[in-house]
Design an enzyme around this catalytic site. Sequence first.
Site, PDB file in Angstrom:
ATOM      1  N   GLU B  60       0.816  -1.223   0.000  1.00 27.66           N
ATOM      2  CA  GLU B  60       0.000   0.000   0.000  1.00 27.66           C
ATOM      3  C   GLU B  60       0.842   1.261   0.000  1.00 27.66           C
ATOM      4  OE1 GLU B  60      -0.912  -2.684   1.630  1.00 27.66           O
ATOM      5  OE2 GLU B  60      -2.980  -3.036   1.014  1.00 27.66           O
ATOM      6  N   HIS B 129     -10.045  -5.448  10.902  1.00 27.73           N
ATOM      7  CA  HIS B 129     -10.742  -5.255   9.631  1.00 27.73           C
ATOM      8  C   HIS B 129     -12.070  -4.527   9.798  1.00 27.73           C
ATOM      9  CE1 HIS B 129      -7.819  -7.868   7.793  1.00 27.73           C
ATOM     10  NE2 HIS B 129      -8.432  -7.817   6.634  1.00 27.73           N
TER      11      HIS B 129
END
Lengths: 307, 324
Positions: B60, B129
Site C-alpha cells: 500500500e 478489519h
Amino acid sequence: MVLIRKFEEAAAKAYSVGKIGGFLHLYIGQEAVGVGSIASLTPKDYIVSTYRDHGHALARGLHPKPLMAELFGKGTGISKGNGGSMHFFDRNAHFMGGHGIVGGHISLAAGIAFASKFKKEDSVTICFFGEGAANIGSFHEGLNLAAIWKLPVVFICENNHYAMGTPEYRALAVKDVSVRAYAYDMARDHIEGDEVRKVRDHVKVAVERARRGEGPTLIEVSTYRFRGHSMSDPAKYRTKEELEAYKKKDPLMRARHELELGGIKTEELDKLDLEIQTQIDEAYEYAETSPEPPLSQLHKYVYAEDK
Amino acid sequence: MAILTYREALNRAMVEEMEKDPLIYLMGEEVGHYQGAYKVSQGMLSKFGEDRVIDTPISENGFAGIGVGSAMVGLRPIIEFMTWNFSLVAIDQIINSAAKMNYMSGGQFPMPIVFRGAGGVGGRLGAQHSQAFESWYAHCPGLKVVCPATPKDAYGLLKSSIRDNNPTIFIESEVLYGSKGEVPEQEYTIPLGLGEIKRKGTDITLVTWSRALVFAEEAAALLEQEGISVEIVDLRSLRPLDENLIYESVKKTNRAVVVEEGWPVAGFGAQIAYLIQKNAFAYLDHPVERVTQMDVPMSYAANLERMSLPNATRVADTIREMLQ
C-alpha cells in the site's frame, strides 16, 4: 560544485544569526554526487530529492536567489516560503521536491517514472536518498514496483555513512546498499562519490538504460558530509581523524586539481570563485530584502483551484 | 431511473470518467484480473486494459506513492485500498505527501488523486478489519473526505472526486456494497461539500454520513410511530463540510444527535457538536448528543460486536431521553 559549497556556507552563516529557521541539512562534502548525477540528465528528466536538497536544486540549474529566499521564508522563495529548506520545488525545471520524510519519496519517484511510461514519454527520473532510507519499507516497495514494471528511474543512494547519528554498521545488515538490487533483479552500480566526472559517467549509463525501457538501476555512491546531520548536530559520534581523512578527498579540491591538470589556469579558477561568491552575496542580499509572504497566503494553496 | 447497487453505481462512475479522460487510471490489489476484491471494478480490465487497470502487489505504501508521484506530473489516479484498514500503512503517503504537496510547493503541484475503497465497521471482521477512519483523514487540511451512503450519492460524488484537483479520501461502506437504490440514467455529479436532507422532520436533527444513515433512518421510522418527527441530515462529505445545512436544521428542531460508525474520542462527531454549540447555541434546547461505536477495538464475538456497534435502538433511546 563551488556554487553549492558557497551557497551552503552562506546559508550556515544566516542560520547561525537566526535568519534561517527550522532544520538546515547541509550538503557540503557531497557536491560531486548531485552535480555528477544531474549532469547526465536532460531538461525533460525529473529529479526527486530529500530533505538535503539544496545541492540537487542548484545542480539542476535553479537560481540561488529564490532558493536562498526560500530558506529565509520569503514570498519570493522557490516554494513561496511555504516549503523551507527541506521542500524546494520547481515544476518547470522538473525539480520534484525536497521531501522531508526519509524514504517516503522513493515511491513518489517511481510514480513519476510510472507516469512517463504511461504517457509514453522517454523522460527518466532520478531519486536521491541516503543509506538511512534504504531500511524503510518505502525503499523496498518502491524498488520492487519499479522493477516489476520496468519503470524509467534511477535510484541513487548517497551513502554518507551516518543516518543522523547512527553509523551504517549499526543500521545495515549488509553494508553495501547496492547489492540490495539483486533482491529486485535490478541493475546495480557502486561508485566513489568524490570524483564528479566518474559519477556522471556511471549515472549516465543507468539513465540511458532506463530511457531504453530496460528498467531501473540502484546506484550506491559513497560520500561524506563534512558538517553534522543538520546545523544543530555537533557530530560527536565521529572522530576528528575520520573527518580530516575525508576532507583530504574533498570533491571540490579534486575537481579543481583535475581542471588545473587539464590546463585551466589557477587565476581563471580563482576568478570564477569570485564571480560565484558575488552571485551568492547577491542571493543573500535578495533573500534578506525580499518581503515575507503576504498573510493572505496562509490559507492559499491548501487546496488547488478547480479543474 | 435505474435501480443499481452501491457497487454498480461506483463502477459506472469510474467507467464513465475513464472513458472520457485517458489520464485516469485505476490501481490497487486485485482490481484487474480478480475483478476487484469487492467487485467494484468488475469488467474494467477488459474495457480498459492492463495499462489503465493495474494490479499491484501487496504494498500500500508503495502504490499510494506511485499514485501521488504520477499525479504530480498530470495523471489522475484512482488508488483502491482493498479496505481502509490497510490504508494505515500508506498513511505517510496520504498525509505527508498527497495532502501537503500543493501547499508546501507554493501551489505548484495540484494533486488530482482519489484514494478509495471499503470502510466501516461490522460483519464480524474483528479488530483489524472493522474500523471507521474518516475522522483520521478529515483531521488533515489538504484532503477532501467523502462518505456516500446511497448508490445515487456514490455515483455523483465519485465522479466529482475524480474530477477534483485535490486528494480525495473516498470511503465506501463495505456493508452497503450490495444495497440498492435509484440512480438517474442521465449523467450527473454531486458537488463535494453539499449535504442533503434525507428525511424532513421537526423535533430533532440527526446528523450522519455513510452507513450510519441506515441506523438513523431506522430510528426515525421507529420514532415516527411514537409521534416523534426526526430530520436527517446526510453530510455526504466531511471535508468540505456543509455546515449551514446542519445549522438550518438545528434552528428548526432545536436538538441534534450525531450518529457515526467511528470511535467517540476525537471523532468527527465531536467537531460537529462543537460547531453546533458555537454557531447555533441560541437555538439549542438540549446539549448535542452522539451515538458512536463503543470506545473499544471491535470484538469478534457476535454479542459483543452487536453491543459495540451503533444501531437504531441506541439512536432512538438517545432521542427519547433528549425529548423528555
